[in-house]
Design a protein around this motif. Sequence first.
Motif, PDB file in Angstrom:
ATOM      1  N   ASN A  23       0.806  -1.214   0.000  1.00  0.00           N
ATOM      2  CA  ASN A  23       0.000   0.000   0.000  1.00  0.00           C
ATOM      3  C   ASN A  23       0.844   1.271   0.000  1.00  0.00           C
ATOM      4  O   ASN A  23       0.596   2.195  -0.783  1.00  0.00           O
ATOM      5  N   HIS A  24       1.855   1.351   0.876  1.00  0.00           N
ATOM      6  CA  HIS A  24       2.652   2.577   0.944  1.00  0.00           C
ATOM      7  C   HIS A  24       3.435   2.804  -0.345  1.00  0.00           C
ATOM      8  O   HIS A  24       3.646   3.953  -0.764  1.00  0.00           O
ATOM      9  N   LEU A 132      -4.419  -0.893   3.036  1.00  0.00           N
ATOM     10  CA  LEU A 132      -3.914  -0.725   4.399  1.00  0.00           C
ATOM     11  C   LEU A 132      -2.415  -0.965   4.506  1.00  0.00           C
ATOM     12  O   LEU A 132      -1.888  -1.919   3.940  1.00  0.00           O
ATOM     13  N   SER A 133      -1.765  -0.082   5.264  1.00  0.00           N
ATOM     14  CA  SER A 133      -0.413  -0.356   5.755  1.00  0.00           C
ATOM     15  C   SER A 133      -0.487  -0.730   7.229  1.00  0.00           C
ATOM     16  O   SER A 133       0.412  -1.370   7.765  1.00  0.00           O
ATOM     17  N   TYR A 134      -1.554  -0.290   7.869  1.00  0.00           N
ATOM     18  CA  TYR A 134      -1.850  -0.702   9.239  1.00  0.00           C
ATOM     19  C   TYR A 134      -3.363  -0.661   9.413  1.00  0.00           C
ATOM     20  O   TYR A 134      -4.072   0.054   8.722  1.00  0.00           O
ATOM     21  N   CYS A 172       1.916   9.145   9.055  1.00  0.00           N
ATOM     22  CA  CYS A 172       2.057   9.411   7.612  1.00  0.00           C
ATOM     23  C   CYS A 172       2.879  10.663   7.330  1.00  0.00           C
ATOM     24  O   CYS A 172       3.276  10.905   6.186  1.00  0.00           O
ATOM     25  N   GLU A 203      -8.084   7.239  10.182  1.00  0.00           N
ATOM     26  CA  GLU A 203      -7.069   6.240   9.868  1.00  0.00           C
ATOM     27  C   GLU A 203      -7.086   5.816   8.400  1.00  0.00           C
ATOM     28  O   GLU A 203      -6.055   5.440   7.840  1.00  0.00           O
ATOM     29  N   SER A 204      -8.252   5.887   7.758  1.00  0.00           N
ATOM     30  CA  SER A 204      -8.325   5.540   6.328  1.00  0.00           C
ATOM     31  C   SER A 204      -7.564   6.566   5.489  1.00  0.00           C
ATOM     32  O   SER A 204      -6.827   6.207   4.566  1.00  0.00           O
ATOM     33  N   CYS A 206      -5.145   8.417   6.597  1.00  0.00           N
ATOM     34  CA  CYS A 206      -3.731   8.221   6.931  1.00  0.00           C
ATOM     35  C   CYS A 206      -3.133   7.122   6.069  1.00  0.00           C
ATOM     36  O   CYS A 206      -2.049   7.273   5.492  1.00  0.00           O
ATOM     37  N   ASN A 207      -3.825   6.005   5.962  1.00  0.00           N
ATOM     38  CA  ASN A 207      -3.340   4.897   5.139  1.00  0.00           C
ATOM     39  C   ASN A 207      -3.197   5.292   3.676  1.00  0.00           C
ATOM     40  O   ASN A 207      -2.285   4.842   2.985  1.00  0.00           O
ATOM     41  N   SER A 208      -4.096   6.141   3.196  1.00  0.00           N
ATOM     42  CA  SER A 208      -4.061   6.539   1.783  1.00  0.00           C
ATOM     43  C   SER A 208      -2.943   7.527   1.486  1.00  0.00           C
ATOM     44  O   SER A 208      -2.573   7.720   0.323  1.00  0.00           O
TER      45      SER A 208
END
Length: 225
Positions: A23-24, A132-134, A172, A203-204, A206-208
């Motif tokens: 993802n990242h 997701l990364s987390y 992030c 958190e979504s 943040c993951n994006s």
Amino acid sequence: MTITKESTGRTNVTGQPDAFIRNHQYNFIKEQALNLVTAHAMANDAEVLSVLRHLSHEKVFALFPALTEEQKQILRPLTSVKDTDDAEGFLAGLRPHLIPFRAVTNDSLKRLFPKVKRLKGPNVPSIDFYSLSYLAWQENTNRFLVAERNGRLQAVSGQFGASRKQGICMICHKHGTVGLFTAKTKAGADNYIKHGQYICADESLCNSRLTSLERLEQFLDRLER
């Protein structure tokens, strides 16, 4: 604060040999593609655009220490991105090659947080593990986070402040709406240290926006001390 680790017990993350982008990494590639779109919209100098394409190509390839020739072919169309349609087409071509976050169940999450009674857990069927990364979710004033490190799931929990402010997220490292995540770590037989770090309220989002795992790992390491 709770912090536990659980082995994922796997040798192949996806069962798909052609999946190689996390993802990242996908977020970083997307960022480079959008930078090229902006550059083409603002610059008319062919030499400048050529340099930018070359730099984007090098940065993306540097994300992967051992690319196969097939994987290189999948990434090379980045240098052809000129407008939004090009970017969307290129990114759509990457999605079949994404590695999802380790699949979890509510039972496996309860094992990661053994001291938490009546843990509800997230709505697992609705989770897009490819984005997701987390994994993180909120229950009352508590926030729970699960990340994968070196083939193991690492879990942390702490209080997440209801107040919201604009700031830099410690995970992030992007600017946005953040809240204070506070957790205690053991510093001796009967001593505890309280750690407070600002992280994204969403958190979504943040993951994006996460393009590197470095600060996520630093966040987890600080809570592990």
